[in-house]
Design an enzyme around this catalytic site. Structure first.
Site, PDB file in Angstrom:
ATOM      1  N   ARG A  34       0.850  -1.206   0.000  1.00 15.89           N
ATOM      2  CA  ARG A  34       0.000   0.000   0.000  1.00 15.89           C
ATOM      3  C   ARG A  34       0.880   1.249   0.000  1.00 15.89           C
ATOM      4  O   ARG A  34       1.325   1.718   1.038  1.00 15.89           O
ATOM      5  CB  ARG A  34      -0.951  -0.039   1.199  1.00 15.89           C
ATOM      6  CG  ARG A  34      -2.065  -1.078   1.020  1.00 15.89           C
ATOM      7  CD  ARG A  34      -2.867  -1.287   2.270  1.00 15.89           C
ATOM      8  NE  ARG A  34      -2.129  -2.025   3.282  1.00 15.89           N
ATOM      9  CZ  ARG A  34      -2.584  -2.288   4.518  1.00 15.89           C
ATOM     10  NH1 ARG A  34      -3.775  -1.847   4.872  1.00 15.89           N
ATOM     11  NH2 ARG A  34      -1.853  -2.967   5.371  1.00 15.89           N
ATOM     12  N   TYR A 152      -1.469 -21.865   7.920  1.00 18.62           N
ATOM     13  CA  TYR A 152      -0.783 -20.724   8.549  1.00 18.62           C
ATOM     14  C   TYR A 152       0.281 -21.245   9.529  1.00 18.62           C
ATOM     15  O   TYR A 152       1.422 -20.773   9.511  1.00 18.62           O
ATOM     16  CB  TYR A 152      -1.779 -19.804   9.278  1.00 18.62           C
ATOM     17  CG  TYR A 152      -1.085 -18.657   9.982  1.00 18.62           C
ATOM     18  CD1 TYR A 152      -0.470 -17.638   9.251  1.00 18.62           C
ATOM     19  CD2 TYR A 152      -0.997 -18.606  11.372  1.00 18.62           C
ATOM     20  CE1 TYR A 152       0.204 -16.602   9.883  1.00 18.62           C
ATOM     21  CE2 TYR A 152      -0.324 -17.575  12.018  1.00 18.62           C
ATOM     22  CZ  TYR A 152       0.265 -16.574  11.270  1.00 18.62           C
ATOM     23  OH  TYR A 152       0.935 -15.541  11.894  1.00 18.62           O
ATOM     24  N   VAL A 185      -1.553 -10.387  18.911  1.00 20.96           N
ATOM     25  CA  VAL A 185      -1.241  -8.953  18.835  1.00 20.96           C
ATOM     26  C   VAL A 185      -2.400  -8.295  18.086  1.00 20.96           C
ATOM     27  O   VAL A 185      -2.737  -8.739  16.977  1.00 20.96           O
ATOM     28  CB  VAL A 185       0.064  -8.690  18.039  1.00 20.96           C
ATOM     29  CG1 VAL A 185       0.484  -7.235  18.170  1.00 20.96           C
ATOM     30  CG2 VAL A 185       1.183  -9.630  18.450  1.00 20.96           C
ATOM     31  N   PHE A 189      -4.224  -8.039  11.478  1.00 17.91           N
ATOM     32  CA  PHE A 189      -4.039  -9.475  11.230  1.00 17.91           C
ATOM     33  C   PHE A 189      -5.364 -10.236  11.121  1.00 17.91           C
ATOM     34  O   PHE A 189      -5.596 -10.978  10.152  1.00 17.91           O
ATOM     35  CB  PHE A 189      -3.177 -10.061  12.360  1.00 17.91           C
ATOM     36  CG  PHE A 189      -2.958 -11.543  12.281  1.00 17.91           C
ATOM     37  CD1 PHE A 189      -1.965 -12.076  11.483  1.00 17.91           C
ATOM     38  CD2 PHE A 189      -3.756 -12.416  13.007  1.00 17.91           C
ATOM     39  CE1 PHE A 189      -1.754 -13.454  11.407  1.00 17.91           C
ATOM     40  CE2 PHE A 189      -3.562 -13.792  12.943  1.00 17.91           C
ATOM     41  CZ  PHE A 189      -2.563 -14.304  12.140  1.00 17.91           C
TER      42      PHE A 189
HETATM   43  P1  NDP Z   1      -0.989  -6.605   9.675  1.00 16.38           P
HETATM   44  O1  NDP Z   1      -2.016  -7.203   8.786  1.00 16.38           O
HETATM   45  O2  NDP Z   1      -1.349  -5.418  10.479  1.00 16.38           O
HETATM   46  O3  NDP Z   1       0.344  -6.291   8.865  1.00 16.38           O
HETATM   47  C1  NDP Z   1       0.834  -7.175   7.876  1.00 16.38           C
HETATM   48  C2  NDP Z   1       1.853  -6.454   7.032  1.00 16.38           C
HETATM   49  O4  NDP Z   1       2.351  -7.387   6.051  1.00 16.38           O
HETATM   50  C3  NDP Z   1       1.259  -5.273   6.288  1.00 16.38           C
HETATM   51  O5  NDP Z   1       2.127  -4.176   6.385  1.00 16.38           O
HETATM   52  C4  NDP Z   1       1.165  -5.766   4.858  1.00 16.38           C
HETATM   53  O6  NDP Z   1       1.397  -4.679   3.957  1.00 16.38           O
HETATM   54  C5  NDP Z   1       2.347  -6.749   4.781  1.00 16.38           C
HETATM   55  N1  NDP Z   1       2.119  -7.703   3.700  1.00 16.38           N
HETATM   56  C6  NDP Z   1       1.173  -8.676   3.629  1.00 16.38           C
HETATM   57  N2  NDP Z   1       1.213  -9.282   2.442  1.00 16.38           N
HETATM   58  C7  NDP Z   1       2.209  -8.679   1.728  1.00 16.38           C
HETATM   59  C8  NDP Z   1       2.720  -8.838   0.419  1.00 16.38           C
HETATM   60  N3  NDP Z   1       2.220  -9.759  -0.429  1.00 16.38           N
HETATM   61  N4  NDP Z   1       3.721  -8.044   0.012  1.00 16.38           N
HETATM   62  C9  NDP Z   1       4.236  -7.118   0.847  1.00 16.38           C
HETATM   63  N5  NDP Z   1       3.802  -6.903   2.087  1.00 16.38           N
HETATM   64  C10 NDP Z   1       2.786  -7.682   2.527  1.00 16.38           C
HETATM   65  O7  NDP Z   1      -0.560  -7.796  10.654  1.00 16.38           O
HETATM   66  P2  NDP Z   1       0.585  -7.893  11.771  1.00 16.38           P
HETATM   67  O8  NDP Z   1       1.286  -6.619  11.962  1.00 16.38           O
HETATM   68  O9  NDP Z   1      -0.027  -8.545  12.931  1.00 16.38           O
HETATM   69  O10 NDP Z   1       1.533  -8.965  11.074  1.00 16.38           O
HETATM   70  C11 NDP Z   1       2.925  -8.809  10.931  1.00 16.38           C
HETATM   71  C12 NDP Z   1       3.597 -10.167  11.090  1.00 16.38           C
HETATM   72  O11 NDP Z   1       3.375 -10.642  12.421  1.00 16.38           O
HETATM   73  C13 NDP Z   1       3.068 -11.271  10.172  1.00 16.38           C
HETATM   74  O12 NDP Z   1       4.155 -12.023   9.696  1.00 16.38           O
HETATM   75  C14 NDP Z   1       2.197 -12.127  11.102  1.00 16.38           C
HETATM   76  O13 NDP Z   1       2.113 -13.449  10.664  1.00 16.38           O
HETATM   77  C15 NDP Z   1       2.987 -11.988  12.387  1.00 16.38           C
HETATM   78  N6  NDP Z   1       2.263 -12.291  13.603  1.00 16.38           N
HETATM   79  C16 NDP Z   1       1.135 -11.599  13.944  1.00 16.38           C
HETATM   80  C17 NDP Z   1       0.464 -11.908  15.126  1.00 16.38           C
HETATM   81  C18 NDP Z   1      -0.803 -11.228  15.514  1.00 16.38           C
HETATM   82  O14 NDP Z   1      -1.502 -11.758  16.408  1.00 16.38           O
HETATM   83  N7  NDP Z   1      -1.141 -10.074  14.960  1.00 16.38           N
HETATM   84  C19 NDP Z   1       0.987 -12.930  16.034  1.00 16.38           C
HETATM   85  C20 NDP Z   1       2.158 -13.595  15.588  1.00 16.38           C
HETATM   86  C21 NDP Z   1       2.784 -13.268  14.420  1.00 16.38           C
HETATM   87  P3  NDP Z   1       0.515  -4.386   2.641  1.00 16.38           P
HETATM   88  O15 NDP Z   1      -0.850  -4.940   2.874  1.00 16.38           O
HETATM   89  O16 NDP Z   1       0.561  -2.905   2.506  1.00 16.38           O
HETATM   90  O17 NDP Z   1       1.267  -5.087   1.581  1.00 16.38           O
HETATM   91  C1  8X3 Z   2      -0.770 -15.092  14.981  1.00 17.05           C
HETATM   92  C2  8X3 Z   2      -1.159 -15.718  16.269  1.00 17.05           C
HETATM   93  O1  8X3 Z   2      -2.325 -17.734  17.328  1.00 17.05           O
HETATM   94  O2  8X3 Z   2      -3.561 -16.428  15.657  1.00 17.05           O
HETATM   95  O3  8X3 Z   2       0.362 -15.676  14.444  1.00 17.05           O
HETATM   96  O4  8X3 Z   2      -1.783 -17.909  14.997  1.00 17.05           O
HETATM   97  S1  8X3 Z   2      -2.249 -17.006  16.040  1.00 17.05           S
END
Ligand code: NDP
Ligand code: 8X3
Length: 251
Positions: A34, A152, A185, A189
């Site tokens: 984005r 996932y 978090v 997500f």
């Molecule tokens: P968000 O959805 O808020 O952020 C995800 C980010 O990933 C966005 O900035 C998005 O940017 C980017 N992204 C996704 N797909 C693409 C793509 N194809 N190309 C480039 N960028 C991409 O989620 P989180 O901040 O929570 O997630 C960040 C990381 O943390 C992930 O790897 C997630 O698996 C991990 N995580 C999250 C948890 C949670 O509970 N939230 C727990 C554990 C791990 P854009 O859409 O602009 O491309």
């Molecule tokens: C994100 C946390 O437990 O939803 O990675 O898979 S969980």
């Protein structure tokens, strides 16, 4: 001045990490799909903090885009001190027998292949300099599996394995490799996981206090700023109400 490249800087954990490192005057390379969000974040950082940014707008699933945008960086930005592999997503939550193939491909292509593409282009620069730090955002889902989490969880188990493997491969070159594996978090997500359904997304965070992006940003800053001889291999970080992917203390 040190340089950090953050994938997935447009929201959630990645955005919080960008702001945390900007506060400490790191130069930032902000990545995501984005472009408007990247530009807004870049402007906010350059207005409020004494540092500089570059914006790289690419879809991490497409290696040709990753390579072309990385190559467009000015040469003095290519020596990256910290690669923060954060971009990732869950798409859908269903049994293996009912899973959507498109959801599976999105997760595999982003969480595994995308992480590999960006690591493949940046790590040789670190090897050449004999320094650098790769921080991989894994998940508690990379340590345990849960009902309907199948693909996932598999992608995050792959990140867990790659985190260990990278550390071994990069060991001779003094490069640190760390995984941060969060539990719940509150970010975009769950909205992404439930294909934009705000009610289903909000329900995930009801009845307890989830982590926020800043909690993970603080952890990332901590692991990145230890003495030269110290590396943290792996951290699992959860809200106090979460003991595992399935054991919760919700009110
Ligand atoms: P968000 O959805 O808020 O952020 C995800 C980010 O990933 C966005 O900035 C998005 O940017 C980017 N992204 C996704 N797909 C693409 C793509 N194809 N190309 C480039 N960028 C991409 O989620 P989180 O901040 O929570 O997630 C960040 C990381 O943390 C992930 O790897 C997630 O698996 C991990 N995580 C999250 C948890 C949670 O509970 N939230 C727990 C554990 C791990 P854009 O859409 O602009 O491309
Ligand atoms: C994100 C946390 O437990 O939803 O990675 O898979 S969980």
């Amino acid at each position: 001045m040190k340089t950090i490249l953050i994938t997935g800087a447009t929201s959630g954990i990645g955005e919080a990490i960008a702001l945390r490192f900007a506060r400490e005057n790191y130069r930032l390379i902000l990545c995501g799909r984005r472009n408007e969000k990247l530009k807004e974040l870049s402007a906010k950082i350059e207005t409020n903090y004494n540092t500089q940014t570059q914006v790289l707008n690419f879809d991490i699933r497409k290696n040709s885009e990753v390579v072309a945008t990385f190559n467009s960086l000015p040469n003095d930005w290519k020596d990256i001190d910290i690669l923060l592999n954060n971009a990732g997503l869950a798409s859908g939550l269903s049994t293996i027998q009912e899973g959507d193939i498109e959801d599976w491909e999105k997760m595999i292509d982003t969480n595994i292949k995308g992480l590999l593409y960006i690591t493949r282009i940046i790590s040789p620069f670190m090897v050449k300099r004999g320094k650098g730090h790769i921080i991989n955002i894994g998940s508690i889902a990379g340590k345990e599996v849960y009902l309907n989490g199948n693909v996932y969880c598999a992608t995050k188990h792959a990140v867990d394995a790659l985190n260990k493997a990278m550390r071994i491969d990069l060991l001779p070159y003094g490069i640190k490799v760390t995984q941060i594996a969060p539990g719940a978090v509150e970010t975009e997500f769950s909205l992404v996981r439930f294909h934009g359904d705000p009610e289903k997304a909000a329900a995930v965070y009801k009845g307890y206090k989830p982590l926020c992006g800043d909690d993970i940003a603080e952890t990332a800053y901590f692991v990145a700023n230890l003495p030269e001889h110290v590396n943290i291999n792996d951290i699992v970080i959860v809200p106090i109400a979460q003991a595992s992917t399935t054991a919760w203390n919700k009110k």
